[in-house]
Design an enzyme around this catalytic site. Sequence first.
Site, PDB file in Angstrom:
ATOM      1  N   HIS A  14       0.869  -1.210   0.000  1.00 42.40           N
ATOM      2  CA  HIS A  14       0.000   0.000   0.000  1.00 42.40           C
ATOM      3  C   HIS A  14       0.893   1.243   0.000  1.00 42.40           C
ATOM      4  O   HIS A  14       1.480   1.579   1.030  1.00 42.40           O
ATOM      5  CB  HIS A  14      -0.907   0.012   1.239  1.00 42.40           C
ATOM      6  N   HIS A  16       1.389   5.463  -1.755  1.00 48.17           N
ATOM      7  CA  HIS A  16       0.976   6.588  -2.602  1.00 48.17           C
ATOM      8  C   HIS A  16       2.226   7.170  -3.253  1.00 48.17           C
ATOM      9  O   HIS A  16       3.093   7.681  -2.554  1.00 48.17           O
ATOM     10  CB  HIS A  16       0.280   7.671  -1.767  1.00 48.17           C
ATOM     11  N   ARG A  18       1.865   9.353  -5.909  1.00 53.26           N
ATOM     12  CA  ARG A  18       1.454  10.647  -6.489  1.00 53.26           C
ATOM     13  C   ARG A  18       1.793  10.727  -7.978  1.00 53.26           C
ATOM     14  O   ARG A  18       1.930   9.712  -8.642  1.00 53.26           O
ATOM     15  CB  ARG A  18       2.090  11.820  -5.710  1.00 53.26           C
ATOM     16  N   LYS A 100      -9.726  -0.607  -5.512  1.00 56.04           N
ATOM     17  CA  LYS A 100      -9.678   0.085  -4.228  1.00 56.04           C
ATOM     18  C   LYS A 100     -11.013   0.730  -3.885  1.00 56.04           C
ATOM     19  O   LYS A 100     -11.560   1.490  -4.686  1.00 56.04           O
ATOM     20  CB  LYS A 100      -8.587   1.160  -4.331  1.00 56.04           C
ATOM     21  N   ASP A 248       1.598   2.660   3.520  1.00 54.58           N
ATOM     22  CA  ASP A 248       0.726   3.831   3.369  1.00 54.58           C
ATOM     23  C   ASP A 248       1.546   5.114   3.336  1.00 54.58           C
ATOM     24  O   ASP A 248       1.092   6.157   3.803  1.00 54.58           O
ATOM     25  CB  ASP A 248      -0.346   3.890   4.468  1.00 54.58           C
ATOM     26  N   ALA A 264      -3.928  14.865   5.523  1.00 54.53           N
ATOM     27  CA  ALA A 264      -3.692  13.588   6.201  1.00 54.53           C
ATOM     28  C   ALA A 264      -2.682  12.772   5.397  1.00 54.53           C
ATOM     29  O   ALA A 264      -2.840  12.621   4.181  1.00 54.53           O
ATOM     30  CB  ALA A 264      -4.996  12.819   6.309  1.00 54.53           C
TER      31      ALA A 264
HETATM   32  N1  LIG Z   1      -3.347   7.769   4.844  1.00 57.12           N
HETATM   33  C1  LIG Z   1      -3.517   9.049   4.703  1.00 57.12           C
HETATM   34  O1  LIG Z   1      -3.599   9.760   5.710  1.00 57.12           O
HETATM   35  N2  LIG Z   1      -3.590   9.658   3.508  1.00 57.12           N
HETATM   36  C2  LIG Z   1      -3.602   9.020   2.215  1.00 57.12           C
HETATM   37  C3  LIG Z   1      -4.924   8.408   1.875  1.00 57.12           C
HETATM   38  C4  LIG Z   1      -5.250   7.141   2.622  1.00 57.12           C
HETATM   39  O2  LIG Z   1      -4.526   6.155   2.520  1.00 57.12           O
HETATM   40  O3  LIG Z   1      -6.265   7.081   3.328  1.00 57.12           O
HETATM   41  C5  LIG Z   1      -3.224  10.049   1.162  1.00 57.12           C
HETATM   42  O4  LIG Z   1      -3.415   9.781  -0.025  1.00 57.12           O
HETATM   43  O5  LIG Z   1      -2.711  11.128   1.520  1.00 57.12           O
HETATM   44 ZN   LIG Z   2      -3.125   5.141   1.780  1.00 56.91          ZN
HETATM   45 ZN   LIG Z   3      -6.628   5.012   3.290  1.00 52.08          ZN
END
Ligand SMILES: NC(=O)N[C@@H](CC(=O)O)C(=O)O
Ligand SMILES: [Zn+2]
Ligand SMILES: [Zn+2]
Length: 345
Positions: A14, A16, A18, A100, A248, A264
């Site tokens: 998992h 991100h 971007r 997802k 994450d 977040a």
């Molecule tokens: N985990 C997070 O706080 N943020 C994630 C989104 C997510 O995984 O919920 C994001 O894309 O910034």
């Molecule tokens: Zn995430």
């Molecule tokens: Zn998430």
Amino acid sequence: MTQSLTIRRPDDWHVHLRDGEMLEGVAEHTARQFARAIVMPNLSPPVTTADAARAYRERILAAVPEGMAFEPLMTCYLTDKTDPADIRRGFAEGVFTAAKLYPAGATTNSDSGVTDVANIRGVLEMMAEIGMVLCVHGEVTSADIDIFDREAVFIERVLAPLLADLPALKVVFEHITTEDAVRFVEGQGDNVAATITPQHLHINRNAMLVGGIRPHAYCLPVAKREKHRLALRKAATSGNPKFFLGTDSAPHAREAKESACGCAGIFNAPYALESYLAVFEEEDALERFEGFASLYGPAFYGLPVNANTITLEKRDCAVPDIVDAGEVRLVPFHAGETLGWTYTG
Ligand SMILES: NC(=O)N[C@@H](CC(=O)O)C(=O)O
Ligand SMILES: [Zn+2]
Ligand SMILES: [Zn+2]
């Protein structure tokens, strides 16, 4: 005393990455430590079709520095209007590894998410049939539910009924943060697993709120009470294959975090393995790290484990205050701290 640890190369289930300049800056950090990663589709606009995922995968590969072997595993962002045929085709063609589910409004770029799982019943039924994994951001979004209760209420209102309805559906309950989620996943069949982030193993909600408000400890789902952190540490280090690594890592520019309405997400990619390993050492479970980091994820997704290995050495690793991603400045998880292990490749 153990001085070094060699394990099969891990994967991140998992992350991100971007797009654009941020992607250019962060891709190397994930590619340096992980062979593969499940890449989240919450771009703006989100990755909702196989064509969009194909194009995004090309941009990721172009952003990975020469000489680093890295395989992005793409996901499809589900909306109320997702076409089951497009996902089925994308999965068959090897473009999509998973889909997802973002409940609409639950987290960063989730506005186009699903407003009610009933709206994607056909998609989920098809996924159960072909054995495609559903990745879930497990929080309800109703205004009347306290943010610290949103994961537990999601289990009761959404996830448990969904699995009762579609008992063959393969689900990864992502970035779990509560003892309730640990118990739920333990009680389900082999088709249900969970990822756990480094931050939820290290911090409880005090880290965010004691002695000043600390935006770099803020992510979703939000860190919970200490008893939940302890349950997560136990689950991650237990050797139960239902729990595996998913960082994450969610980079946001420093100014976007240090704001009156901060984003977040915690950027943990640069020292992810060092961060997890600190927990396994503290829990006296170094011998279980390989399962969590490198074996259980592939087993759940039905993919081979990586052939090569990596090594971490027991020596200090100083985490910088800032990591630059081109012009964008990112504050990494553990900024300014020293961790006890160093990834050496
Ligand atoms: N985990 C997070 O706080 N943020 C994630 C989104 C997510 O995984 O919920 C994001 O894309 O910034
Ligand atoms: Zn995430
Ligand atoms: Zn998430």
